[in-house]
Write an enzyme that holds these catalytic residues in place. Sequence first.
Site, PDB file in Angstrom:
ATOM      1  N   HIS A  81       0.845  -1.195   0.000  1.00 19.12           N
ATOM      2  CA  HIS A  81       0.000   0.000   0.000  1.00 19.12           C
ATOM      3  C   HIS A  81       0.886   1.254   0.000  1.00 19.12           C
ATOM      4  O   HIS A  81       1.716   1.439   0.873  1.00 19.12           O
ATOM      5  CB  HIS A  81      -0.883  -0.029   1.250  1.00 19.12           C
ATOM      6  CG  HIS A  81      -1.770   1.151   1.369  1.00 19.12           C
ATOM      7  ND1 HIS A  81      -2.350   1.523   2.550  1.00 19.12           N
ATOM      8  CD2 HIS A  81      -2.174   2.064   0.449  1.00 19.12           C
ATOM      9  CE1 HIS A  81      -3.074   2.606   2.360  1.00 19.12           C
ATOM     10  NE2 HIS A  81      -2.994   2.948   1.109  1.00 19.12           N
ATOM     11  N   ASP A  85       9.029   5.325 -20.624  1.00 22.60           N
ATOM     12  CA  ASP A  85       9.162   5.108 -22.053  1.00 22.60           C
ATOM     13  C   ASP A  85      10.534   4.516 -22.367  1.00 22.60           C
ATOM     14  O   ASP A  85      11.363   4.334 -21.485  1.00 22.60           O
ATOM     15  CB  ASP A  85       8.914   6.416 -22.823  1.00 22.60           C
ATOM     16  CG  ASP A  85       9.932   7.494 -22.518  1.00 22.60           C
ATOM     17  OD1 ASP A  85      11.137   7.184 -22.403  1.00 22.60           O
ATOM     18  OD2 ASP A  85       9.527   8.658 -22.394  1.00 22.60           O
ATOM     19  N   ASP A 101      -4.525   3.836  -5.192  1.00 20.67           N
ATOM     20  CA  ASP A 101      -4.759   4.223  -3.794  1.00 20.67           C
ATOM     21  C   ASP A 101      -5.799   5.337  -3.672  1.00 20.67           C
ATOM     22  O   ASP A 101      -5.510   6.502  -3.948  1.00 20.67           O
ATOM     23  CB  ASP A 101      -3.431   4.705  -3.193  1.00 20.67           C
ATOM     24  CG  ASP A 101      -3.562   4.955  -1.695  1.00 20.67           C
ATOM     25  OD1 ASP A 101      -4.638   4.674  -1.136  1.00 20.67           O
ATOM     26  OD2 ASP A 101      -2.592   5.426  -1.088  1.00 20.67           O
ATOM     27  N   MET A 114       4.895  13.525 -16.113  1.00 18.77           N
ATOM     28  CA  MET A 114       5.981  14.495 -16.218  1.00 18.77           C
ATOM     29  C   MET A 114       5.428  15.776 -16.865  1.00 18.77           C
ATOM     30  O   MET A 114       4.845  15.725 -17.953  1.00 18.77           O
ATOM     31  CB  MET A 114       7.091  13.922 -17.086  1.00 18.77           C
ATOM     32  CG  MET A 114       8.355  14.746 -17.067  1.00 18.77           C
ATOM     33  SD  MET A 114       9.546  14.154 -18.287  1.00 18.77           S
ATOM     34  CE  MET A 114      10.487  12.958 -17.360  1.00 18.77           C
ATOM     35  N   TYR A 152      12.706  12.985 -12.508  1.00 19.66           N
ATOM     36  CA  TYR A 152      13.807  12.013 -12.487  1.00 19.66           C
ATOM     37  C   TYR A 152      14.196  11.678 -11.049  1.00 19.66           C
ATOM     38  O   TYR A 152      14.318  10.509 -10.672  1.00 19.66           O
ATOM     39  CB  TYR A 152      15.040  12.582 -13.214  1.00 19.66           C
ATOM     40  CG  TYR A 152      14.916  12.646 -14.718  1.00 19.66           C
ATOM     41  CD1 TYR A 152      14.317  11.622 -15.430  1.00 19.66           C
ATOM     42  CD2 TYR A 152      15.415  13.732 -15.438  1.00 19.66           C
ATOM     43  CE1 TYR A 152      14.207  11.682 -16.814  1.00 19.66           C
ATOM     44  CE2 TYR A 152      15.315  13.791 -16.828  1.00 19.66           C
ATOM     45  CZ  TYR A 152      14.699  12.760 -17.505  1.00 19.66           C
ATOM     46  OH  TYR A 152      14.607  12.800 -18.873  1.00 19.66           O
ATOM     47  N   TYR A 171       6.674  12.413 -23.448  1.00 16.52           N
ATOM     48  CA  TYR A 171       5.950  12.587 -22.186  1.00 16.52           C
ATOM     49  C   TYR A 171       5.083  11.370 -21.852  1.00 16.52           C
ATOM     50  O   TYR A 171       3.967  11.489 -21.376  1.00 16.52           O
ATOM     51  CB  TYR A 171       5.075  13.849 -22.229  1.00 16.52           C
ATOM     52  CG  TYR A 171       5.882  15.113 -22.303  1.00 16.52           C
ATOM     53  CD1 TYR A 171       6.598  15.555 -21.199  1.00 16.52           C
ATOM     54  CD2 TYR A 171       5.938  15.857 -23.478  1.00 16.52           C
ATOM     55  CE1 TYR A 171       7.343  16.719 -21.262  1.00 16.52           C
ATOM     56  CE2 TYR A 171       6.689  17.022 -23.551  1.00 16.52           C
ATOM     57  CZ  TYR A 171       7.393  17.447 -22.440  1.00 16.52           C
ATOM     58  OH  TYR A 171       8.133  18.587 -22.492  1.00 16.52           O
ATOM     59  N   ASN A 182       5.861   8.873 -19.764  1.00 14.99           N
ATOM     60  CA  ASN A 182       6.125   8.272 -18.456  1.00 14.99           C
ATOM     61  C   ASN A 182       4.953   8.454 -17.494  1.00 14.99           C
ATOM     62  O   ASN A 182       4.382   9.527 -17.422  1.00 14.99           O
ATOM     63  CB  ASN A 182       7.376   8.910 -17.838  1.00 14.99           C
ATOM     64  CG  ASN A 182       8.568   8.771 -18.752  1.00 14.99           C
ATOM     65  OD1 ASN A 182       8.985   7.680 -19.079  1.00 14.99           O
ATOM     66  ND2 ASN A 182       9.098   9.906 -19.211  1.00 14.99           N
TER      67      ASN A 182
END
Lengths: 142, 142, 142, 142, 142, 142, 142, 142, 142, 142
Positions: J22, J30, J64, J74, J111, J129, J131
């Site tokens: 949890h 990517d 969650d 990002m 990052y 973009y 990720n």
Amino acid sequence: MLNNIPKELSPELVKCLMEMGHGDEILIADGNYPAMTNSQRVIRADGIGVPTLLEDILQLMPLDPYSDYQAILMETVEGDPRPTIWDTYKEDLDKAYPGYNIKTIERQNFYKYSRDCFAIIQSGETALYGNLILKKGVVVPK
Amino acid sequence: MLNNIPKELSPELVKCLMEMGHGDEILIADGNYPAMTNSQRVIRADGIGVPTLLEDILQLMPLDPYSDYQAILMETVEGDPRPTIWDTYKEDLDKAYPGYNIKTIERQNFYKYSRDCFAIIQSGETALYGNLILKKGVVVPK
Amino acid sequence: MLNNIPKELSPELVKCLMEMGHGDEILIADGNYPAMTNSQRVIRADGIGVPTLLEDILQLMPLDPYSDYQAILMETVEGDPRPTIWDTYKEDLDKAYPGYNIKTIERQNFYKYSRDCFAIIQSGETALYGNLILKKGVVVPK
Amino acid sequence: MLNNIPKELSPELVKCLMEMGHGDEILIADGNYPAMTNSQRVIRADGIGVPTLLEDILQLMPLDPYSDYQAILMETVEGDPRPTIWDTYKEDLDKAYPGYNIKTIERQNFYKYSRDCFAIIQSGETALYGNLILKKGVVVPK
Amino acid sequence: MLNNIPKELSPELVKCLMEMGHGDEILIADGNYPAMTNSQRVIRADGIGVPTLLEDILQLMPLDPYSDYQAILMETVEGDPRPTIWDTYKEDLDKAYPGYNIKTIERQNFYKYSRDCFAIIQSGETALYGNLILKKGVVVPK
Amino acid sequence: MLNNIPKELSPELVKCLMEMGHGDEILIADGNYPAMTNSQRVIRADGIGVPTLLEDILQLMPLDPYSDYQAILMETVEGDPRPTIWDTYKEDLDKAYPGYNIKTIERQNFYKYSRDCFAIIQSGETALYGNLILKKGVVVPK
Amino acid sequence: MLNNIPKELSPELVKCLMEMGHGDEILIADGNYPAMTNSQRVIRADGIGVPTLLEDILQLMPLDPYSDYQAILMETVEGDPRPTIWDTYKEDLDKAYPGYNIKTIERQNFYKYSRDCFAIIQSGETALYGNLILKKGVVVPK
Amino acid sequence: MLNNIPKELSPELVKCLMEMGHGDEILIADGNYPAMTNSQRVIRADGIGVPTLLEDILQLMPLDPYSDYQAILMETVEGDPRPTIWDTYKEDLDKAYPGYNIKTIERQNFYKYSRDCFAIIQSGETALYGNLILKKGVVVPK
Amino acid sequence: MLNNIPKELSPELVKCLMEMGHGDEILIADGNYPAMTNSQRVIRADGIGVPTLLEDILQLMPLDPYSDYQAILMETVEGDPRPTIWDTYKEDLDKAYPGYNIKTIERQNFYKYSRDCFAIIQSGETALYGNLILKKGVVVPK
Amino acid sequence: MLNNIPKELSPELVKCLMEMGHGDEILIADGNYPAMTNSQRVIRADGIGVPTLLEDILQLMPLDPYSDYQAILMETVEGDPRPTIWDTYKEDLDKAYPGYNIKTIERQNFYKYSRDCFAIIQSGETALYGNLILKKGVVVPK
């Protein structure tokens, strides 16, 4: 250390005894036994005698009543007297398994036989003919 | 087992003692010491008491005469009696290093201090305040 | 380094000697022996001669008096003179085991035989026919 | 063993010397140096003295002429005489690097300094103040 | 890199050559050789030709004068011309071992044979029939 | 499986409990606890609830009577009812340690705190607030 | 834990089931089975019974309809009653594979046969004759 | 990812293809193939079909023109139609190796045969009879 | 070896280049660079010059056009002439990235900077100031 | 492969998702993401796009609901258009978690943030973009 587990048994040895199954055999070898030559799983117990280990292990591990034998000793060479340490073993076994049966195996064959044991405990025992193989029975949890 | 090497010392322990250098320290801890929490090199000696290990190790390893202390004990908490096992230690040390000096360190600090030991031996000792640190001296081969 | 342990023996080698049991054999090989081809446990002792290692090991390891032989040499090829280094070996063995017996094995068979040794020590010996196998006996702790 | 490579150098040590780069330093430590406490790359050379290793290594490894120092010794404690083994070191260095420069570092700082060495060779040297650090120079292949 | 060690030889390769003993053989294989299928010890030398490696290795490793052959080539298939790269090999061998002897082995058998080599170097050689096995001789340190 | 050792405890878990020393703490975590994020020693017990593991562990491991607390729970967020599973824990603890004391720690701090535990058991418990830390006491072998 | 994956299955076990291919077999062994003696891939499920594991695994893993059998049981010794746990197995299998077929193998041969299983799950099952081998079929992703 | 290397190929797979030599074979297996049972080097490519992998690999790896076959398929069982996925394979192979030859091997023998492959790629292919073995040829660098 | 992959690049190096992501940097170091001191991922390319590796790598790996620099050189010490090897680098970079930008970093800082590189290639380059860092750009598969 | 588990998910990835607890977060990165620089647990999924992995993972892993955000993207650099791949993500998330919330983090901070993720999946996604970080919720077994 833990309650109910004899203090001479190392964590690694207890783990090993737990991993053994019905019919698996373990050799409690004396301090001069060529253990590493005959097993890839050697558990050291330097300074501890076989009788101590035997008594400890019998508290945790049942022997196999369905087998023809519950323990194995190395046959004495002709002329050698009966090893007195065997009496100690027999007392312990008598208490735990009345009616138990012990097999003996000739020395060179005993070495070969021990290659199939689940593990070999290298004890600090210095008595002659002190090696003892035990056959694990079925554990019936309460 | 080998001649001249006490039989309670495991191959791994002797290798460890050989690898230690001048000034390195080793802790012979009792069976309840949190050894793995305080060291990445824990050597087990289940069922063997600290006095036996001390006597054995002193046969092989010189203590450091140039240091202010040769051994360290865990300070007793106020009110606790002086541990009788210390008398055994002192006899052994007296024989090996007449004029030796023992330092004590308060319990919580002793735990922290032991993190810098070369190794911790987890013995089977059950006496209170049985932990003992030894400082290795220079070996002068004959 | 430790007291009572000759300084040319590495920690790894002493550990190996301790782990050997009754009847196990170890080869002290010269610097040109194809050790890694014949063993999975090679212990290096670069720059140390066989006589030094022999003398050192005999201080710690008993040979096997119950065996027909206590040591094994590589048979010389016909025409080759008796290697003078053997005299050194014999002196050392004489001191340690008066009445000892040495077996020789033909070269190609010696290589094969060495595959069953407990370990091979790769020394820095440059003398011809310098390879020597020792058979470990029973250690009787005092 | 190989031609052109001194026989006291183990394969592991030669590999280590080859992997070092310009400016990397290696400590040739005596047999009592706390090597494992101060390095994760310890290479053993039991039974071999520092002068032998120094002479061997200088045959293979150039020292760094661009640095203020080419070698480092452990400073003697006040009152101690100048170690005679240093004369041997200086002769060897003179032959290899006329005009070389040696730095000394106080004992406790020397221990700390050695933690940044590329590796520590644990020799069998028993002379006091025998530890010697070498700084590798640029190799110019022919 | 080190003095006296040709710069094309990697640290791992030099270590390997040092660990080989008398009679051990090493294969310098071309870039298309099925090296990993035939050896558990493959040392890569991408981009380097066999002649360079041969010349380098002969500077360090003696060949075996007591053997019937010092090197082994893969037999050409009927009709294939004699590989010109062999002339280069022979020049190098001539310089190092006047009177040397080369054996050839048929292709499929060569693959099988190489399974017993101490190691296989996977070079970047692209010439056909470029594979070359060398048999190590005895190193006699000065 | 062994006699006297509850059957839900894996060999790895019993080994872990044996290796813990006086004062070391272990977390019996529920199935959703981020165990691997907070410990490098995670022991899985998929499908087993915390009450079973608690009862089992209390048979083998003494809690620490000298500490201010013997166990730690994760504090409930304001408004959340008191977790009913806590009653089960308390019954078990009451039987084993009448007069025991339980501490609670706020959730985010509990996560951080668990990073110092000796190990985390990832159970299959699905009840909310089921995580429970136990502090090991001194084992007094009979 | 994850949705759609029964909570008694450990991450390691699910990974194992995913890695099995068409025709591979897995043994769900009871707690006394000599698992480590017969497999190098033993997955522990201490405290979980075979029926639970069977039901769980059948949710994820198809059995092989092209084979003569989909499951294997250990033959009862003459005189032993038909194990009641088999009825549970049969219900589960009936639901998942109406028309399935079960083979039995004599006890000693069953041990040997299990050596070729992809893996052995060491459950906590205590019923006699509880061991069950399943043969994986082809997975047809939706 | 890199230029000139198809993006579906993992770093591990490209490394594997580079390490293969002339004559080594690789199996691109479907998602249900018992890969781990038949190889110690299994490279996963979950979710990628065999045609994609085939096309990708043919961009990098030449097939062996000197062999009787360049690829191997699993023989269909009597009565099964010719798998349509084979047409895709043949188109790709036709483009890369006009005049190529495909061998088929009966199913049980195909499993055994694959044990000698250099590696097995476990793709995500779900088509029946999708397994394809490729034989690597000689790479001629430009 | 494979088609489209320059033959001087080892399988391990290609794997490394594939695993690098956008913005990661790799150092092509000369043969004297202290590579192992500054990186845990050192890839050896003994005997291969930096220009060869640069040309090879630029065939596979795009540089980062979004960064202020695409490559980094070690600043020359005052008085040292401009290294002629840099002209070779610039030609290669010009062909691949017209308008590229090179940064220089002072020597001691360059060493520190290289600790954050993804990997260091230890080439066989012997020219001074031959070290070159490349910054990987985004790969756009066709 | 298994029933109920999407076929693009590798055994290693499913094991990873099961081990997460949890609040643990996983990054689906990517193909150009510097994954190995930012995580010690990188799971490759070459050739698979992020939308496929997202859809697959949402079938198994709950997000969650108690957190301020369920996913993280990002942040786009000023001037860059809104990535169209985000629409795909939002559709999938909408289906699985109506009312979900997405946070964005500036690139350099993203990052750094990813260093604390439980693992990074290196997909084959080539969209900019792409990720996406997911936060695992509590699994409630049926």
